[in-house]
Design an enzyme around this catalytic site. Structure first.
Site, PDB file in Angstrom:
ATOM      1  N   ARG A 116      17.938 -10.799 -40.697  1.00 53.80           N
ATOM      2  CA  ARG A 116      17.209  -9.644 -41.153  1.00 53.80           C
ATOM      3  C   ARG A 116      18.067  -8.817 -40.322  1.00 53.80           C
ATOM      4  O   ARG A 116      18.562  -7.586 -41.064  1.00 53.80           O
ATOM      5  CB  ARG A 116      15.799  -9.124 -39.559  1.00 53.80           C
ATOM      6  CG  ARG A 116      15.176  -7.944 -39.947  1.00 53.80           C
ATOM      7  CD  ARG A 116      13.906  -7.801 -39.610  1.00 53.80           C
ATOM      8  NE  ARG A 116      13.971  -8.082 -37.814  1.00 53.80           N
ATOM      9  CZ  ARG A 116      12.903  -8.148 -37.336  1.00 53.80           C
ATOM     10  NH1 ARG A 116      11.875  -7.859 -37.995  1.00 53.80           N
ATOM     11  NH2 ARG A 116      13.105  -7.874 -35.643  1.00 53.80           N
ATOM     12  N   ASP A 165      14.616 -14.227 -38.045  1.00 52.37           N
ATOM     13  CA  ASP A 165      14.520 -12.985 -37.843  1.00 52.37           C
ATOM     14  C   ASP A 165      14.429 -12.104 -36.527  1.00 52.37           C
ATOM     15  O   ASP A 165      15.486 -13.517 -35.423  1.00 52.37           O
ATOM     16  CB  ASP A 165      13.196 -13.000 -38.010  1.00 52.37           C
ATOM     17  CG  ASP A 165      12.254 -11.436 -37.862  1.00 52.37           C
ATOM     18  OD1 ASP A 165      13.170 -11.314 -38.028  1.00 52.37           O
ATOM     19  OD2 ASP A 165      11.376 -11.854 -38.154  1.00 52.37           O
ATOM     20  N   ASP A 189       6.349 -18.723 -41.831  1.00 48.83           N
ATOM     21  CA  ASP A 189       6.500 -17.588 -40.612  1.00 48.83           C
ATOM     22  C   ASP A 189       6.528 -19.077 -39.315  1.00 48.83           C
ATOM     23  O   ASP A 189       5.924 -19.700 -39.483  1.00 48.83           O
ATOM     24  CB  ASP A 189       5.702 -16.545 -40.866  1.00 48.83           C
ATOM     25  CG  ASP A 189       6.508 -15.547 -39.923  1.00 48.83           C
ATOM     26  OD1 ASP A 189       6.895 -15.987 -39.144  1.00 48.83           O
ATOM     27  OD2 ASP A 189       6.490 -14.141 -40.408  1.00 48.83           O
ATOM     28  N   ASP A 248      10.655  -5.263 -42.796  1.00 50.49           N
ATOM     29  CA  ASP A 248       8.994  -5.250 -42.280  1.00 50.49           C
ATOM     30  C   ASP A 248       8.664  -4.280 -43.269  1.00 50.49           C
ATOM     31  O   ASP A 248       8.403  -3.061 -42.710  1.00 50.49           O
ATOM     32  CB  ASP A 248       8.461  -5.187 -40.929  1.00 50.49           C
ATOM     33  CG  ASP A 248       8.921  -5.893 -40.393  1.00 50.49           C
ATOM     34  OD1 ASP A 248       9.087  -6.990 -41.027  1.00 50.49           O
ATOM     35  OD2 ASP A 248       8.907  -6.288 -38.799  1.00 50.49           O
ATOM     36  N   GLU A 266      17.927  -8.686 -33.884  1.00 44.31           N
ATOM     37  CA  GLU A 266      18.835  -7.101 -33.691  1.00 44.31           C
ATOM     38  C   GLU A 266      19.705  -7.166 -32.287  1.00 44.31           C
ATOM     39  O   GLU A 266      20.655  -6.452 -31.911  1.00 44.31           O
ATOM     40  CB  GLU A 266      17.739  -6.247 -33.587  1.00 44.31           C
ATOM     41  CG  GLU A 266      17.174  -5.920 -35.073  1.00 44.31           C
ATOM     42  CD  GLU A 266      16.509  -6.882 -35.736  1.00 44.31           C
ATOM     43  OE1 GLU A 266      15.984  -7.940 -34.734  1.00 44.31           O
ATOM     44  OE2 GLU A 266      16.273  -7.066 -36.958  1.00 44.31           O
ATOM     45  N   HIS A 278       5.833 -11.834 -49.635  1.00 41.97           N
ATOM     46  CA  HIS A 278       5.868 -12.150 -48.276  1.00 41.97           C
ATOM     47  C   HIS A 278       5.305 -10.773 -47.765  1.00 41.97           C
ATOM     48  O   HIS A 278       5.169 -10.078 -47.798  1.00 41.97           O
ATOM     49  CB  HIS A 278       7.281 -12.765 -46.850  1.00 41.97           C
ATOM     50  CG  HIS A 278       7.268 -12.828 -45.127  1.00 41.97           C
ATOM     51  ND1 HIS A 278       6.013 -13.499 -44.785  1.00 41.97           N
ATOM     52  CD2 HIS A 278       7.416 -11.614 -44.808  1.00 41.97           C
ATOM     53  CE1 HIS A 278       6.401 -13.695 -43.837  1.00 41.97           C
ATOM     54  NE2 HIS A 278       7.258 -12.326 -43.395  1.00 41.97           N
TER      55      HIS A 278
END
Ligand SMILES: *[C@@H]1O[C@H](CO)[C@@H](O)[C@H](O)[C@H]1NC(C)=O
Ligand SMILES: *[C@@H]1O[C@H](CO)[C@@H](O)[C@H](O)[C@H]1NC(C)=O
Ligand SMILES: *[C@@H]1O[C@H](CO)[C@@H](O)[C@H](O)[C@H]1NC(C)=O
Ligand SMILES: *[C@@H]1O[C@H](CO)[C@@H](O)[C@H](O)[C@H]1NC(C)=O
Ligand SMILES: *[C@@H]1O[C@H](CO)[C@@H](O)[C@H](O)[C@H]1NC(C)=O
Ligand SMILES: CC(=O)N[C@H]1CO[C@H](CO)[C@@H](O)[C@@H]1O
Length: 882
Positions: free
Chosen positions: A544, A464, A349, A560, A467, A618
């Protein structure tokens, strides 16, 4: 523009008027979708107001998730049909506004283009003939086919509806949609249209947390990509305005709205659907199926079928946020390998970055990352790390190329005044956002990823925060300009929440129009960048955020989720819905991302996670370590058992991905896909299938000892216990089965044959082993299956026909293997396990030569053929009985 003259005409409509007296509350469609509707303004709109006594005259508050207060009367006519013309490929209808919506300034003339896209696909576009409106350039559906013979019939009814039915000769004439043109609302920043649905069996409309089958109880689905831990009835990371509907006779249809603006979609019990995008045009694609699989395949004809994934990506992936350095990462990997857990891919990460800046390495703890990755490669493993879209906007000039080069390329998102937008993501001071719609963005991103790849030979990218996510609302310091006109707020939460400003400028358009496509366009740039950095190899990307068409380039994980039993259960519909959207490579963080998991929860989650198409453990940095070895023996044992089967069956799983790539098939799929006429399957989302041959029945509840499992019609074989478990010859049935502590239940469908390889330590090792074959006879004493083989990583293996396809057909007397071997296959066929053989064979030939190395287990009715050592081309096996 408001035609006030009409208001006086209709202002008398109110409760008690026969036009308002609808036969059922279910017939009420909302005439006042915005906040604070009230009787006076409702009646001004020419609509009916529900008796407000029960609400003490209080203005009704948003969201309207119930029977509408202000609804269209029976004879409502906002638009009327001006004229209609049949064309070669369809129909053109002009609509004229005759009574104002009063939602905002109406567009007075609308052209409806009805286009026969193919025999099974109808496109319906509502455009402003006088002014070009925003339309997303991607995904780009192909042009309509020529000489279409539609399996549907379109007509405009006398009451101003656009009705589409199945062509009666073939498919019984079911009505599929019924768009109400009279109550259409079409303004610059708000559109609304409703259609009745054939039934209340509806799936899709993601990304949303909740049951796979969607509630039609005035449910609202908001499509506006947002970084938030998944909650019910809330915005989430992805936008897929596509549904599948099952008609009362078991046929399936579906519809997709090609629109990238924020929107709400309402399902109501009529049953009916209402679309409310806040911009763009209405551009519908209706798919006539008639099976759910056909609907999904037809959708993918428009958006693109997924590219092949690398074989190694089907192995187990280990990750967490909070590894303290390369040594710590290596140590956790090692302790799991020592415990006997199979791991193919190690991840990191954002910990690896210096100051959390993309394309840098933490100089203290991660400086040796490159040599760690080389070490993984030597052992046949692979490596993936996270890349966030936003790069630091506050480094010294010359110190941080991702910022400097971005300025050179002029690729960062700008504000309305033309200044580079600064938000705040993980970077220390400020962050700038590459605009992936910009023509230079691919070159920029390729340069960044290629340069980094020279330092750390990553095998894939985890994208990630796309959005795009921002830790503040809008810009550093000043937020967002207040002059951007918003008529309606989908999901009733400001659109700038934790993202950019609506007025920000991308190359294609303002952020308002392209927000939902940010992750999708990033995935496209990342695809090209990885293809350039790793020549001839398949890019592997997990993202994501997603949008219609995303699966062509990338996979998805569901973000998440929490380490709770509820989220374990919801993980099944959570990943399964992505099969509908052409994104077969999908998984959920095993054992949950947020919060502390427990041994029992993680054991159940690992058993299930072994059957997610994308299988990764994860979690977050403020929770306990949850890799199997850290949680101890119970989790390790379950993981070893469940992944033994995953790894063993990977040749089959990979074959399903091949079918997704070439045919638009789903990989994991719900039961109703295979049994659409069995209504018992409609609500099942605690079981699922791999392809059409393997059914997974996980235990998903705390302290669960048994599972009430549904077995659709047929014979189901329990491969782990090697018995014919369930025989449901005429119709499906529920059976209570044990919820074993040490593994997961899965069952093989009679009538199917599946290839396997004994698992090695990694998929790289497994691929060296000989093949074996399981055959599961059906009641009709028949089975079929196939195996796809290629080198597992060449980008164009399918297109260059550098591959092989082996088919198998069997009955109890004969097994035939064929056929399309385009490349020699190194691995031999070693063994066949033949289930459902009811009598002891007396003899056998393999390729016409007598063969004796077989055994028959009468109690289990299994015939095993050993040591065949046969080349995988044409093989003919005959079996004789007394
Ligand atoms: C239909 O009406 C529109 C708008 O007035 C006009 O432009 C178009 O030519 C008409 N079509 C026909 C076939 O009359
Ligand atoms: C629909 O929602 C209403 C209000 O929340 C509730 O009272 C009703 O029970 C629901 N109906 C169904 C079938 O779930
Ligand atoms: C693309 O980048 C080049 C420099 O590499 C720059 O000259 C050009 O203006 C950029 N193109 C656009 C459309 O901004
Ligand atoms: C997880 O457990 C640890 C140790 O009990 C505790 O310190 C931590 O706050 C917990 N984390 C969360 C997210 O609950
Ligand atoms: C092998 O190929 C032939 C010719 O294409 C075909 O007729 C036959 O069914 C195939 N056999 C198998 C087992 O697929
Ligand atoms: C009846 C039987 O053999 N049951 C076994 C099936 O497999 C599970 C998992 O290996 C065992 O726990 C059961 O005992």
């Amino acid at each position: 523009m408001r035609a006030l003259v009409f208001v006086a005409l209709c202002a008398s409509l109110a409760v008690g008027d026969p036009q308002c007296d609808l036969s059922s509350a279910l017939e009420k469609f909302d005439c006042f979708p915005q906040d604070s509707s009230n009787e006076e303004e409702c009646i001004e709109r020419g609509c009916c107001w529900r008796d407000t006594n029960e609400f003490n005259g209080e203005p009704r508050k948003f969201p309207p998730l119930s029977e509408p207060f202000c609804y269209y009367p029976r004879n409502y006519q906002g638009y009327k049909v001006l004229n209609q013309t049949s064309t070669e490929g369809g129909l053109v209808v002009y609509l004229e506004r005759v009574f104002p919506s009063l939602v905002d300034v109406d567009i007075s003339l609308i052209r409806v283009e009805v286009i026969h896209q193919s025999d099974e696909i109808l496109r319906i576009r509502f455009v402003d003939p006088l002014s070009r409106r925003w339309e997303p350039p991607l995904p780009a559906p192909p042009p309509p086919k020529e000489n279409v013979i539609p399996k549907y019939v379109v007509r405009i009814t006398d009451d101003t509806r656009l009705e589409v039915t199945r062509f009666i000769e073939y498919h019984g004439g079911n009505k599929l949609i019924d768009l109400d043109l009279a109550s259409l609302v079409y303004t610059d920043h708000f559109l609304q249209i409703s259609s009745r649905l054939p039934s209340n069996v509806v799936y899709g409309l993601g990304e949303h947390k909740g049951s796979l089958r969607r509630s039609t109880n005035f449910s609202r689905f908001t499509f506006y990509n947002e970084d938030r831990a998944p909650e019910y009835n809330a915005r989430l990371y992805g936008t897929h305005p596509f549904y599948i509907n099952i008609e009362p006779d078991g046929q399936a249809n579906g519809m997709w709205l090609l629109n990238s603006n924020a929107m709400d979609i309402i399902l109501q019990p009529t049953p009916a659907i209402t679309y409310r995008p806040v911009g763009g045009i209405l551009d519908f694609f209706l798919f006539v199926g008639p099976s759910p699989a056909n609907v999904v395949e037809q959708y993918q004809q428009m958006i693109g079928k997924p590219k092949m994934i690398p074989y190694w990506s089907l192995g187990f992936h280990l990750c967490r946020f909070g590894y303290k350095g390369v040594d710590h990462t290596r140590q956790i990997l090692r302790s799991n390998l020592d415990a006997g857990v199979r791991i193919d891919v190690q991840w990191n990460d954002i910990d690896y970055m210096e100051d959390r800046n993309d394309f840098t390495l933490d100089k203290t703890h991660y400086k040796d990352l490159g040599s760690f990755v080389d070490e993984l490669h030597r052992d046949g493993r692979h490596y993936v790390l996270i890349i966030d879209p936003a790069v630091s906007g506050s480094e010294e000039p010359g110190a941080y190329p991702p910022y400097d080069r971005g300025l050179d390329y002029d690729v960062f998102v700008k504000d309305a005044k033309g200044q580079v937008v600064r938000g705040k993501v993980w970077n220390r001071k400020s962050s700038v956002f590459p605009d992936f719609t910009h023509p230079n963005s691919t070159a920029y991103w390729t340069e960044m990823i290629s340069n980094f790849h020279e330092e750390v030979a990553i095998d894939g990218a985890w994208i990630d925060m796309n959005e795009p996510s921002n830790m503040i609302d809008g810009h550093m310091d000043e937020g967002c300009p207040s002059d951007f006109e918003i008529v309606y707020t989908p999901g009733d939460e400001p659109l700038k929440t934790k993202t950019l400003c609506m007025s920000d400028r991308h190359y294609w358009s303002e952020h308002y129009n392209v927000h939902n496509m940010y992750g999708f366009t990033e995935a496209i740039a990342t695809y090209h960048a990885l293809a350039a950095a790793r020549p001839r190899k398949r890019p592997f990307i997990i993202s994501r955020s997603s949008f219609s068409g995303h699966g062509f380039y990338a996979g998805h994980w569901t973000g998440d989720v929490f380490s709770t039993w509820t989220d374990l259960k919801d993980s099944v519909p959570g990943f399964l819905e992505f099969s509908f959207y052409g994104i077969p490579m999908v998984g959920v963080d095993i054992c949950g991302f947020n919060g502390n998991t427990t041994v029992d929860l993680c054991a159940r989650w690992h058993a299930l996670g072994a059957f997610y198409p994308f299988s990764r453990n994860h979690n977050t940095d403020d929770a306990l370590a949850q890799d199997p070895a850290s949680l101890g023996e119970k989790v390790v044992t379950v993981t070893k058992n469940a992944y033994y089967w995953r790894y063993k069956l990977l040749p089959h799983l990979y074959t399903l991905f091949y079918r997704a790539h070439v045919d638009g098939d789903t990989v994991a799929r719900p039961l109703f896909f295979e049994y659409p006429r069995d209504s018992n399957t409609y609500d099942i989302d605690e079981q699922f299938l791999w392809g059409d041959s393997l059914m997974v029945v996980p235990a998903l509840h705390e302290n669960q000892k048994t599972i009430n499992a549904y077995f659709p019609r047929g014979i189901w074989y329990d491969l782990q216990n090697r018995t014919a478990t369930v025989d449901a010859p005429l119709q499906g049935k529920y059976i209570t089965i044990p919820a074993y502590e040490d593994t997961i239940n899965f069952f093989m469908r009679g009538g199917r044959a599946v290839f396997y390889q004994e698992p090695g330590d990694t998929t790289t090792d497994s691929r060296e082993k000989p093949y074996g074959l399981y055959i599961f006879l059906s009641h009709e004493s028949y089975a079929m299956g196939e195996l796809y083989i290629d080198d597992g990583e060449s980008i164009d293996a399918v297109e260059n026909r550098e591959n092989s396809l082996i088919t198998v057909l069997a009955n109890d007397r004969e097994i035939l293997l064929g056929n399309e071997s385009r490349k020699p296959i190194d691995n031999q066929l070693d063994r066949i396990h033949f289930y459902g053989v009811t009598a002891k064979p007396t003899g056998m030939t393999v390729n016409y030569q007598p063969f004796t190395d077989f055994q028959y287990d009468a109690s289990r009715q299994i015939l095993t053929i050993y040591n065949m050592d046969a080349a995988l081309t044409f093989i003919t096996i005959t079996i004789t009985y007394p």
